[in-house]
Design a protein around this motif. Structure first.
Motif, short mmCIF file in Angstrom:
data_model
loop_
_atom_site.label_atom_id
_atom_site.label_comp_id
_atom_site.label_asym_id
_atom_site.label_seq_id
_atom_site.Cartn_x
_atom_site.Cartn_y
_atom_site.Cartn_z
N UNK A 1 0.84 -1.20 0.00
CA UNK A 1 0.00 0.00 0.00
C UNK A 1 0.88 1.24 0.00
N UNK A 2 0.62 2.17 -0.91
CA UNK A 2 1.37 3.41 -0.98
C UNK A 2 0.45 4.57 -0.62
N UNK A 3 0.86 5.39 0.30
CA UNK A 3 0.07 6.54 0.71
C UNK A 3 0.94 7.77 0.66
N UNK A 4 0.32 8.91 0.46
CA UNK A 4 1.06 10.16 0.36
C UNK A 4 0.99 10.90 1.68
N UNK A 102 10.29 2.12 10.71
CA UNK A 102 11.42 1.25 10.40
C UNK A 102 11.22 0.49 9.09
N UNK A 103 10.01 0.12 8.80
CA UNK A 103 9.74 -0.61 7.56
C UNK A 103 9.95 0.27 6.33
N UNK A 104 9.61 1.56 6.46
CA UNK A 104 9.67 2.48 5.31
C UNK A 104 10.56 3.67 5.62
N UNK A 105 11.64 3.47 6.34
CA UNK A 105 12.46 4.59 6.79
C UNK A 105 12.91 5.51 5.65
N UNK A 106 12.53 6.78 5.79
CA UNK A 106 12.88 7.83 4.81
C UNK A 106 12.33 7.54 3.42
N UNK A 107 11.21 6.84 3.38
CA UNK A 107 10.49 6.61 2.15
C UNK A 107 9.09 7.21 2.29
N UNK A 108 8.30 7.10 1.25
CA UNK A 108 7.00 7.77 1.21
C UNK A 108 6.08 7.35 2.36
N UNK A 109 6.09 6.09 2.72
CA UNK A 109 5.19 5.61 3.77
C UNK A 109 5.74 5.77 5.18
N UNK A 209 20.62 1.88 4.67
CA UNK A 209 19.73 2.17 3.54
C UNK A 209 18.72 3.28 3.83
N UNK A 210 19.10 4.21 4.68
CA UNK A 210 18.27 5.37 4.96
C UNK A 210 19.18 6.50 5.44
#
Length: 243
Positions: A1-4, A102-109, A209-210
């Motif tokens: 799932x991608x959210x903004x 932690x799952x999406x560190x420094x990513x959109x989610x 990786x972040x």
């Protein structure tokens, strides 16, 4: 799932905006001499350790979010209750959002993606209705049905008023101003520096990786949480001060 989570696409949560404004304005009363006492200052320091150290760092974060160590259930509940008194949200919501981070560190989610800017990762993300909160139940199945966690979640606000009332009975308004308002503002920003400063300032010992970094001055005010790159590289380690 991608959210903004971009603030340009989100609505302000006026309840949180008002709450944060109320706490910060209330802390300004500490500048009035009639509200100062050495006992009140000592109270704020002790409660900072109890709520920010034992509660957030040890309880919410290392124990529950990552299960970095084990304790008897009664001791886990004690740490979690101390964390509830830090007024950073119910343990269920806090843990769920941190696991998402932690799952999406420094990513959109990532709820507080540092690529959105220092202000966003420090505090701004809390002032909006971020869609990623919908994912919290999926990441908190291990605690969501626990009656104690449900109690802390349901009665999160009354618990804060109960503490304020108790401090007023013990030491009057000076205890309330320093033990609640001043202490909360300091605990808030110390914790938030882990989301903002340690994703911008410092050095990286490990490839994570972040943008997580080790920042010594954040570590000083957060009981070791500033060794953030270490933590992101080995998130299940109870010890963050590696090397």
């Amino acid at each position: 799932m991608t959210v903004a989570n971009s603030p340009q696409k989100l609505s302000l949560n006026w309840y949180v905006v008002f709450f944060m404004g109320f706490i910060h304005v209330g802390a300004l009363l500490a500048f009035f001499p009639q509200f100062f006492s050495w006992q009140a200052l000592a109270l704020a320091i002790v409660l900072h350790w109890v709520t920010g150290g034992l509660g957030i760092t040890l309880g919410y974060h290392r124990l529950v979010s990552h299960r970095s160590f084990q304790t008897p259930k009664w001791l886990e509940y004690f740490f979690v209750f101390c964390g509830t008194l830090a007024c950073e949200g119910s343990p269920i919501e806090w843990v769920g959002l941190h696991r998402l981070h932690h799952l999406h560190s420094d990513q959109e989610n990532d709820p507080h993606d540092s690529h959105q800017g220092f202000w966003w990762s420090h505090m701004g993300w809390m002032l909006y209705d971020i869609p990623v909160k919908q994912e919290v139940p999926r990441f908190t199945k291990d605690i969501a049905n626990d009656r104690f966690y449900q109690f802390c979640h349901k009665y999160f606000i009354p618990i804060q008023f109960a503490l304020g009332g108790l401090l007023y009975l013990i030491g009057g308004w000076s205890f309330v101003i320093w033990g609640i308002f001043v202490r909360l503002v300091v605990v808030f920003h110390c914790t938030w520096f882990v989301n903002s400063a340690t994703h911008k300032f410092g050095y990286q010992t490990y490839e994570s990786n972040d943008e997580s970094r080790n920042c010594w001055w954040v570590a000083l005010v957060t009981y070791g949480e500033g060794w953030h790159n270490n933590h992101h590289a080995f998130q299940y380690s109870a010890r963050h001060g590696l090397q």
